[in-house]
Motif scaffolding. Structure first.
Motif, PDB file in Angstrom:
ATOM      1  N   ILE A 181      -8.255  27.524  -0.822  1.00 19.68           N
ATOM      2  CA  ILE A 181      -8.378  28.306   0.094  1.00 19.68           C
ATOM      3  C   ILE A 181      -7.718  27.651   1.393  1.00 19.68           C
ATOM      4  N   ILE A 182      -7.087  28.386   2.261  1.00 17.02           N
ATOM      5  CA  ILE A 182      -6.385  27.880   3.374  1.00 17.02           C
ATOM      6  C   ILE A 182      -6.952  28.570   4.599  1.00 17.02           C
ATOM      7  N   SER A 183      -7.740  29.713   4.647  1.00 18.19           N
ATOM      8  CA  SER A 183      -8.338  30.325   5.716  1.00 18.19           C
ATOM      9  C   SER A 183      -9.347  31.246   5.438  1.00 18.19           C
ATOM     10  N   HIS A 184      -9.969  31.763   6.524  1.00 19.81           N
ATOM     11  CA  HIS A 184     -11.170  32.931   6.000  1.00 19.81           C
ATOM     12  C   HIS A 184     -11.079  33.860   7.428  1.00 19.81           C
ATOM     13  N   ILE A 185      -9.859  34.501   7.311  1.00 19.21           N
ATOM     14  CA  ILE A 185      -9.792  35.518   8.325  1.00 19.21           C
ATOM     15  C   ILE A 185     -10.046  37.084   7.891  1.00 19.21           C
ATOM     16  N   ASN A 186     -10.629  37.779   8.616  1.00 17.13           N
ATOM     17  CA  ASN A 186     -11.008  39.152   8.187  1.00 17.13           C
ATOM     18  C   ASN A 186      -9.554  40.037   8.265  1.00 17.13           C
ATOM     19  N   ARG A 187      -9.028  40.390   6.951  1.00 20.84           N
ATOM     20  CA  ARG A 187      -7.754  41.109   7.019  1.00 20.84           C
ATOM     21  C   ARG A 187      -8.270  42.672   6.392  1.00 20.84           C
ATOM     22  N   SER A 188      -9.115  43.312   6.952  1.00 17.57           N
ATOM     23  CA  SER A 188      -9.767  44.319   6.268  1.00 17.57           C
ATOM     24  C   SER A 188      -8.796  45.592   6.637  1.00 17.57           C
ATOM     25  N   ASN A 189      -7.951  45.297   7.639  1.00 15.87           N
ATOM     26  CA  ASN A 189      -6.834  46.262   8.018  1.00 15.87           C
ATOM     27  C   ASN A 189      -5.442  46.171   7.046  1.00 15.87           C
ATOM     28  N   GLU A 190      -5.499  45.286   6.347  1.00 13.81           N
ATOM     29  CA  GLU A 190      -4.199  44.917   5.238  1.00 13.81           C
ATOM     30  C   GLU A 190      -4.732  44.937   3.963  1.00 13.81           C
ATOM     31  N   LEU A 191      -3.745  45.046   3.035  1.00 12.97           N
ATOM     32  CA  LEU A 191      -3.975  45.071   1.713  1.00 12.97           C
ATOM     33  C   LEU A 191      -4.891  43.815   1.232  1.00 12.97           C
ATOM     34  N   HIS A 192      -6.054  44.038   0.501  1.00 15.24           N
ATOM     35  CA  HIS A 192      -6.991  42.875   0.219  1.00 15.24           C
ATOM     36  C   HIS A 192      -7.613  43.292  -1.170  1.00 15.24           C
ATOM     37  N   PHE A 193      -8.119  42.315  -1.697  1.00 16.94           N
ATOM     38  CA  PHE A 193      -8.975  42.655  -2.853  1.00 16.94           C
ATOM     39  C   PHE A 193     -10.521  42.216  -2.608  1.00 16.94           C
ATOM     40  N   ILE A 194     -11.316  42.797  -3.330  1.00 21.03           N
ATOM     41  CA  ILE A 194     -12.979  42.442  -3.232  1.00 21.03           C
ATOM     42  C   ILE A 194     -13.158  42.223  -4.504  1.00 21.03           C
ATOM     43  N   TRP A 269     -14.514  36.122   3.683  1.00 26.68           N
ATOM     44  CA  TRP A 269     -13.126  36.405   3.561  1.00 26.68           C
ATOM     45  C   TRP A 269     -12.297  35.088   3.104  1.00 26.68           C
ATOM     46  N   ASN A 270     -11.305  35.207   2.387  1.00 28.78           N
ATOM     47  CA  ASN A 270     -10.538  34.188   1.777  1.00 28.78           C
ATOM     48  C   ASN A 270      -8.853  34.537   1.822  1.00 28.78           C
ATOM     49  N   GLN A 271      -8.315  33.339   2.256  1.00 29.42           N
ATOM     50  CA  GLN A 271      -6.703  33.700   1.974  1.00 29.42           C
ATOM     51  C   GLN A 271      -6.445  32.428   1.179  1.00 29.42           C
ATOM     52  N   TRP A 272      -5.367  32.628   0.003  1.00 31.06           N
ATOM     53  CA  TRP A 272      -4.897  31.781  -0.715  1.00 31.06           C
ATOM     54  C   TRP A 272      -3.457  31.942  -1.374  1.00 31.06           C
ATOM     55  N   ARG A 273      -2.605  30.949  -1.538  1.00 32.25           N
ATOM     56  CA  ARG A 273      -1.396  31.207  -2.037  1.00 32.25           C
ATOM     57  C   ARG A 273      -1.270  31.711  -3.411  1.00 32.25           C
ATOM     58  N   LEU A 274      -0.344  32.664  -3.655  1.00 31.29           N
ATOM     59  CA  LEU A 274      -0.136  33.458  -4.834  1.00 31.29           C
ATOM     60  C   LEU A 274      -0.047  32.205  -6.186  1.00 31.29           C
ATOM     61  N   GLY A 275       0.872  31.199  -5.750  1.00 28.31           N
ATOM     62  CA  GLY A 275       1.057  30.345  -6.722  1.00 28.31           C
ATOM     63  C   GLY A 275       0.071  29.202  -7.124  1.00 28.31           C
ATOM     64  N   SER A 276      -1.139  29.300  -6.347  1.00 24.84           N
ATOM     65  CA  SER A 276      -2.067  28.483  -6.424  1.00 24.84           C
ATOM     66  C   SER A 276      -3.008  28.857  -7.539  1.00 24.84           C
ATOM     67  N   TYR A 277      -3.049  30.314  -8.007  1.00 24.23           N
ATOM     68  CA  TYR A 277      -3.617  30.625  -9.099  1.00 24.23           C
ATOM     69  C   TYR A 277      -2.881  31.201 -10.306  1.00 24.23           C
ATOM     70  N   LEU A 278      -1.692  31.363 -10.218  1.00 20.07           N
ATOM     71  CA  LEU A 278      -0.659  31.930 -10.753  1.00 20.07           C
ATOM     72  C   LEU A 278       0.009  31.040 -11.983  1.00 20.07           C
ATOM     73  N   SER A 279      -0.180  31.716 -13.249  1.00 24.98           N
ATOM     74  CA  SER A 279       0.165  31.190 -14.665  1.00 24.98           C
ATOM     75  C   SER A 279       1.159  32.130 -15.194  1.00 24.98           C
ATOM     76  N   VAL A 280       2.428  31.800 -15.039  1.00 22.93           N
ATOM     77  CA  VAL A 280       3.428  32.576 -15.975  1.00 22.93           C
ATOM     78  C   VAL A 280       3.860  32.125 -17.143  1.00 22.93           C
ATOM     79  N   CYS A 281       3.563  32.885 -18.148  1.00 18.71           N
ATOM     80  CA  CYS A 281       4.392  32.182 -19.649  1.00 18.71           C
ATOM     81  C   CYS A 281       5.776  32.181 -19.731  1.00 18.71           C
TER      82      CYS A 281
END
Length: 281
Positions: A181-194, A269-281
């Motif tokens: 987790i890199i930040s906790h910014i409310n980004r309800s006006n952007e694409l996000h996931f609940i 709210w949480n922000q994180w980098r795609l590569g932190s959780y991505l596993s590509v086979c």
């Protein structure tokens, strides 16, 4: 700056108080403070045209002969990080400038300095091998206690600031906070996931939200980490059709974690980098 103006984040709030005190009466005690915290580095500092600004990304003055990053936290050692965690959007807590120096201040009242933030701050100063000076709050409070002044209002402010020492010292970085987790910014006006769920309310579900339109993607996850791995895979496979800036592994994802029955103010709210959780086979 206004000493009575409340800042939303604790670091911002206490930074504002300290900087207002240092700015009082045309920077009356600023030289004493700087000489106290960095005595060797500040020997040739010139304090004419002093300037303090908080929550400003770029230095308010041109490059100067003496420039340092000063990080202050209860404990000196930094939090290790990978490049994926590097917070390029980080804003310094304060700039303190004089005729021949620029100082970037980063404060933490919990645990240690975040080295991802420090790396981001280095890029704000156009100087090779910029030196980072790491100090503890003990050093700051010792310096504040040693300041000499005949101004009764200033002495009152300094004494009250010293009473915060135990509050800073007792704060620790939450051991349960994922390092991704890199930040906790409310980004309800952007694409996000609940991400909705809890240990009591399982399984977890993931919804995608944009322009107030909500789409259920899946509802069979065992926890938040599993949900984030799914989100990262979903973005990786569908990024060209999503309303977002895709920049590979360092793409920033926003999620909003909701626990059913919990007060809204406790959802996160949480922000994180795609590569932190991505596993590509």
């Amino acid at each position: 700056m206004n000493i009575f103006q409340y800042q939303g984040q604790e670091e911002d709030h206490y930074t504002n108080i300290l900087m207002c005190i240092l700015k009082y009466k045309n920077y009356l005690i600023l030289p004493q403070f700087i000489y106290g915290v960095i005595p060797e580095e500040s020997r040739d500092f010139q304090f004419a045209n002093s300037l303090i600004q908080t929550r400003t990304k770029n230095c308010p003055q041109p490059q100067k002969p003496y420039e340092y990053i000063i990080g202050i936290a209860p404990y000196k050692s930094g939090i290790t990080h990978s490049e994926l965690e590097d917070n390029s959007g980080s804003i310094p807590d304060a700039w303190v400038c004089g005729s021949n120096f620029n100082l970037l201040f980063e404060f933490k009242i919990r645990g240690t300095l975040d080295e991802a933030q420090i790396s981001a701050h280095k890029r704000l100063i156009n100087k090779e091998n910029i030196e980072v000076i790491r100090l503890t709050w003990d050093k700051i409070m010792e310096t504040v206690a040693a300041i000499q002044t005949n101004d009764e209002v200033l002495r009152f402010l300094l004494q009250n600031f010293l009473e915060l020492k135990n509050k800073f010292k007792s704060k620790r970085r939450s051991s349960g906070m994922p390092k991704e987790i890199i930040s906790h910014i409310n980004r309800s006006n952007e694409l996000h996931f609940i991400i909705t769920g809890s240990r009591v309310h399982m399984p977890y579900k993931v919804e995608m939200v944009f322009n107030e339109k909500k789409e259920l993607l899946r509802a069979d996850f065992t926890g938040i980490t599993a949900a984030r791995k799914f989100i990262s895979q979903y973005v990786y496979q569908n990024w060209n059709s999503l309303p977002m800036d895709y920049i590979g592994d360092i793409t920033e994802i926003s999620d909003y974690c909701v626990a059913p029955g919990r007060a809204d103010k406790k959802n996160q709210w949480n922000q994180w980098r795609l590569g932190s959780y991505l596993s590509v086979c």
